[in-house]
Scaffold this motif. Structure first.
Motif, PDB file in Angstrom:
ATOM      1  N   ALA A  62       0.834  -1.207   0.000  1.00  0.00           N
ATOM      2  CA  ALA A  62       0.000   0.000   0.000  1.00  0.00           C
ATOM      3  C   ALA A  62       0.867   1.254   0.000  1.00  0.00           C
ATOM      4  CB  ALA A  62      -0.927  -0.008   1.220  1.00  0.00           C
ATOM      5  N   GLY A  63       1.966   1.223   0.748  1.00  0.00           N
ATOM      6  CA  GLY A  63       2.859   2.376   0.788  1.00  0.00           C
ATOM      7  C   GLY A  63       3.504   2.654  -0.557  1.00  0.00           C
ATOM      8  N   VAL A  64       4.004   1.612  -1.214  1.00  0.00           N
ATOM      9  CA  VAL A  64       4.641   1.783  -2.524  1.00  0.00           C
ATOM     10  C   VAL A  64       3.655   2.333  -3.546  1.00  0.00           C
ATOM     11  CG1 VAL A  64       5.587   0.524  -4.497  1.00  0.00           C
ATOM     12  CG2 VAL A  64       6.468   0.081  -2.216  1.00  0.00           C
ATOM     13  N   PHE A  65       2.476   1.723  -3.636  1.00  0.00           N
ATOM     14  CA  PHE A  65       1.509   2.158  -4.644  1.00  0.00           C
ATOM     15  C   PHE A  65       0.925   3.531  -4.325  1.00  0.00           C
ATOM     16  CE2 PHE A  65       1.278  -2.489  -5.480  1.00  0.00           C
ATOM     17  CZ  PHE A  65       1.695  -2.428  -6.797  1.00  0.00           C
ATOM     18  N   PHE A  66       0.831   3.872  -3.047  1.00  0.00           N
ATOM     19  CA  PHE A  66       0.355   5.207  -2.670  1.00  0.00           C
ATOM     20  C   PHE A  66       1.339   6.267  -3.165  1.00  0.00           C
ATOM     21  CE2 PHE A  66       0.116   8.759   0.357  1.00  0.00           C
ATOM     22  CZ  PHE A  66      -1.224   9.090   0.237  1.00  0.00           C
ATOM     23  N   HIS A  67       2.630   6.027  -2.953  1.00  0.00           N
ATOM     24  CA  HIS A  67       3.639   6.987  -3.392  1.00  0.00           C
ATOM     25  C   HIS A  67       3.733   7.061  -4.909  1.00  0.00           C
ATOM     26  CE1 HIS A  67       4.787   6.676   0.820  1.00  0.00           C
ATOM     27  NE2 HIS A  67       5.572   7.726   0.668  1.00  0.00           N
ATOM     28  N   LEU A  68       3.596   5.918  -5.575  1.00  0.00           N
ATOM     29  CA  LEU A  68       3.634   5.917  -7.040  1.00  0.00           C
ATOM     30  C   LEU A  68       2.396   6.596  -7.629  1.00  0.00           C
ATOM     31  CD1 LEU A  68       5.047   2.359  -7.891  1.00  0.00           C
ATOM     32  CD2 LEU A  68       6.214   4.566  -8.094  1.00  0.00           C
ATOM     33  N   ALA A  69       1.246   6.405  -6.982  1.00  0.00           N
ATOM     34  CA  ALA A  69       0.018   7.039  -7.470  1.00  0.00           C
ATOM     35  C   ALA A  69       0.112   8.557  -7.384  1.00  0.00           C
ATOM     36  CB  ALA A  69      -1.183   6.541  -6.664  1.00  0.00           C
ATOM     37  N   LEU A  70       0.784   9.052  -6.360  1.00  0.00           N
ATOM     38  CA  LEU A  70       0.961  10.497  -6.219  1.00  0.00           C
ATOM     39  C   LEU A  70       2.046  11.043  -7.148  1.00  0.00           C
ATOM     40  CD1 LEU A  70       0.832  10.878  -2.322  1.00  0.00           C
ATOM     41  CD2 LEU A  70      -0.987  11.390  -3.958  1.00  0.00           C
ATOM     42  N   ILE A 106       1.517   8.169   5.639  1.00  0.00           N
ATOM     43  CA  ILE A 106       0.680   9.197   5.017  1.00  0.00           C
ATOM     44  C   ILE A 106       0.800  10.528   5.766  1.00  0.00           C
ATOM     45  CG2 ILE A 106      -1.706   9.862   4.526  1.00  0.00           C
ATOM     46  CD1 ILE A 106      -2.300   6.883   4.058  1.00  0.00           C
ATOM     47  N   LEU A 107       0.784  10.467   7.103  1.00  0.00           N
ATOM     48  CA  LEU A 107       0.853  11.686   7.908  1.00  0.00           C
ATOM     49  C   LEU A 107       2.207  12.380   7.805  1.00  0.00           C
ATOM     50  CD1 LEU A 107      -0.998  10.540  11.167  1.00  0.00           C
ATOM     51  CD2 LEU A 107      -1.867  11.996   9.325  1.00  0.00           C
ATOM     52  N   LEU A 108       3.263  11.630   7.460  1.00  0.00           N
ATOM     53  CA  LEU A 108       4.595  12.215   7.351  1.00  0.00           C
ATOM     54  C   LEU A 108       4.829  12.937   6.023  1.00  0.00           C
ATOM     55  CD1 LEU A 108       6.876   9.472   8.964  1.00  0.00           C
ATOM     56  CD2 LEU A 108       6.438  11.775   9.836  1.00  0.00           C
ATOM     57  N   LEU A 109       4.003  12.677   5.017  1.00  0.00           N
ATOM     58  CA  LEU A 109       4.208  13.285   3.700  1.00  0.00           C
ATOM     59  C   LEU A 109       4.221  14.814   3.746  1.00  0.00           C
ATOM     60  CD1 LEU A 109       2.166  10.950   1.323  1.00  0.00           C
ATOM     61  CD2 LEU A 109       4.646  11.155   1.499  1.00  0.00           C
ATOM     62  N   PRO A 110       3.283  15.474   4.451  1.00  0.00           N
ATOM     63  CA  PRO A 110       3.348  16.945   4.519  1.00  0.00           C
ATOM     64  C   PRO A 110       4.641  17.453   5.167  1.00  0.00           C
ATOM     65  CG  PRO A 110       1.190  16.159   5.218  1.00  0.00           C
ATOM     66  CD  PRO A 110       2.071  14.964   5.109  1.00  0.00           C
ATOM     67  N   LEU A 111       5.163  16.700   6.161  1.00  0.00           N
ATOM     68  CA  LEU A 111       6.408  17.096   6.807  1.00  0.00           C
ATOM     69  C   LEU A 111       7.564  17.064   5.808  1.00  0.00           C
ATOM     70  CD1 LEU A 111       8.171  17.785   9.260  1.00  0.00           C
ATOM     71  CD2 LEU A 111       8.297  15.329   9.751  1.00  0.00           C
ATOM     72  N   TYR A 112       7.621  16.010   4.999  1.00  0.00           N
ATOM     73  CA  TYR A 112       8.689  15.906   3.998  1.00  0.00           C
ATOM     74  C   TYR A 112       8.617  17.070   3.001  1.00  0.00           C
ATOM     75  CZ  TYR A 112       8.945  11.054   5.673  1.00  0.00           C
ATOM     76  OH  TYR A 112       9.073   9.939   6.449  1.00  0.00           O
ATOM     77  N   LYS A 113       7.396  17.408   2.607  1.00  0.00           N
ATOM     78  CA  LYS A 113       7.227  18.503   1.648  1.00  0.00           C
ATOM     79  C   LYS A 113       7.685  19.826   2.244  1.00  0.00           C
ATOM     80  CE  LYS A 113       3.873  20.418  -1.599  1.00  0.00           C
ATOM     81  NZ  LYS A 113       2.470  20.358  -2.090  1.00  0.00           N
ATOM     82  N   CYS A 114       7.385  20.026   3.533  1.00  0.00           N
ATOM     83  CA  CYS A 114       7.817  21.261   4.197  1.00  0.00           C
ATOM     84  C   CYS A 114       9.339  21.315   4.323  1.00  0.00           C
ATOM     85  CB  CYS A 114       7.179  21.361   5.580  1.00  0.00           C
ATOM     86  SG  CYS A 114       5.393  21.673   5.546  1.00  0.00           S
ATOM     87  N   LEU A 115       9.963  20.163   4.589  1.00  0.00           N
ATOM     88  CA  LEU A 115      11.422  20.113   4.682  1.00  0.00           C
ATOM     89  C   LEU A 115      12.063  20.529   3.370  1.00  0.00           C
ATOM     90  CD1 LEU A 115      12.020  16.798   6.659  1.00  0.00           C
ATOM     91  CD2 LEU A 115      12.575  19.105   7.426  1.00  0.00           C
ATOM     92  N   LYS A 243      11.745  15.290  -6.080  1.00  0.00           N
ATOM     93  CA  LYS A 243      10.860  16.042  -6.964  1.00  0.00           C
ATOM     94  C   LYS A 243       9.429  15.513  -6.895  1.00  0.00           C
ATOM     95  CE  LYS A 243      14.536  17.155 -10.266  1.00  0.00           C
ATOM     96  NZ  LYS A 243      15.003  17.018 -11.675  1.00  0.00           N
ATOM     97  N   LYS A 244       9.306  14.225  -6.521  1.00  0.00           N
ATOM     98  CA  LYS A 244       8.005  13.580  -6.424  1.00  0.00           C
ATOM     99  C   LYS A 244       7.940  12.796  -5.107  1.00  0.00           C
ATOM    100  CE  LYS A 244       7.546  12.943 -11.432  1.00  0.00           C
ATOM    101  NZ  LYS A 244       7.333  11.951 -12.521  1.00  0.00           N
ATOM    102  N   PRO A 245       6.725  12.445  -4.652  1.00  0.00           N
ATOM    103  CA  PRO A 245       6.594  11.678  -3.405  1.00  0.00           C
ATOM    104  C   PRO A 245       7.367  10.361  -3.398  1.00  0.00           C
ATOM    105  CG  PRO A 245       4.481  12.609  -3.999  1.00  0.00           C
ATOM    106  CD  PRO A 245       5.415  12.908  -5.143  1.00  0.00           C
TER     107      PRO A 245
END
Length: 289
Positions: A62-70, A106-115, A243-245
């Motif tokens: 689920a983690g791999v496909f979630f990141h690839l889908a984004l 999923i909850l950590l994705l916004p943190l990575y983007k802010c970094l 550059k991407k999730p």
């Protein structure tokens, strides 16, 4: 060495996608084909034979496909579909640890983007704040363990694990520096009393305690040094390369490893977990040269 990290993620996705589809097929139509323990009735185990193993692998899936889908522009519908199938399998396996892993990623994705978007000083402040939040959350969780564990349907001893951990710690203190040797404790006389009390225990059910048990403090510190190095390289990839999730995936691997090894011993055992840790660490090293 042949494939970049992004190419490796797609190869991993192929493998996990096949595993998810086969697990759905076997569990839904021929569940008796795979051996299943009597205590796991009505819990899906897919092609793995145990519900925790299915949940754990589907957390990766689920983690791999979630990141690839984004991240992907082609076949995005397929990525979301396989992510959904993996999530359904996690729910049907009743693996709360796997759901925790997926929710944390999923909850950590916004943190990575802010970094990625902030300067160095703010990055240090954010990482320090995140670490402090994690510590505070852990303290609150421990102080309210009865409530939290009760709502998840688990007993306060984590199915007997906490009692086992107390005995394991006492064994660690008997040989604190070098341990009992790689895979040397559970077949030794030192483990006989422990196995007599907990006949279901073939490992410490905690990856970090198992590492201390086998290789002692020196081996544990050696692993920590490599883990910190992995963390720094993964963080640098988020800040400088991402550059991407999908470029956040190396850091997410560390998240999976930490959460899984709280209740399972999967640090040094030959497994998907160890394979992903080694290959990603080596790939990050090559990309930094």
């Amino acid at each position: 060495m042949r494939y970049s990290l992004r190419e490796q993620i797609r190869l991993i996705a192929w493998a996990l996608g096949v595993a998810a589809l086969l697990s759905m097929l076997f569990s839904a139509f021929i569940p008796g084909y795979i051996h299943q323990s009597p205590e796991l009735v009505n819990m899906w185990s897919g092609i793995y034979g145990h519900k925790n193993e299915l949940g754990y692998m589907m957390a990766w899936s689920a983690g791999v496909f979630f990141h690839l889908a984004l991240s992907s522009y082609g076949y995005r519908w397929l990525m979301w579909a396989l992510c959904g199938i993996s999530l359904c399998l996690i729910i049907l396996s009743r693996s709360t640890t796997s759901l925790t892993i997926l929710l944390t990623m999923i909850l950590l994705l916004p943190l990575y983007k802010c970094l990625k978007q902030t300067n160095y000083k703010l990055q240090v402040i954010m990482m320090t704040s995140a670490l402090m939040l994690l510590i505070v959350s852990s303290v609150l969780l421990l102080n309210n363990a009865e409530i939290v564990v009760g709502t998840s349907g688990k007993d306060l001893t984590f199915n007997g694990r906490s009692d086992l951990w107390e005995l394991v710690v006492s064994k660690i203190l008997e040989r604190p520096w070098l341990g009992y040797g790689f895979s040397g404790f559970w077949t030794s006389n030192a483990a006989s009393n422990l196995r007599a009390t907990y006949d279901w225990a073939s490992n410490a059910h905690n990856g970090f305690l198992e590492l201390l048990l086998e290789l002692g403090l020196l081996g544990f510190l050696t692993f920590v040094a490599g883990f910190v190095r992995f963390f720094v390289m993964a963080l640098n990839r988020i800040i400088s390369v991402a550059k991407k999730p999908e470029d956040y995936w190396p850091m997410q691997i560390l998240v999976i490893i930490v959460i899984v090894n709280f209740s399972e011993a999967r640090l040094l055992t030959p497994s998907w977990n160890w394979l992903m840790y080694l290959t990603t660490s080596l790939s990050l090293t090559l990309s930094c040269e």
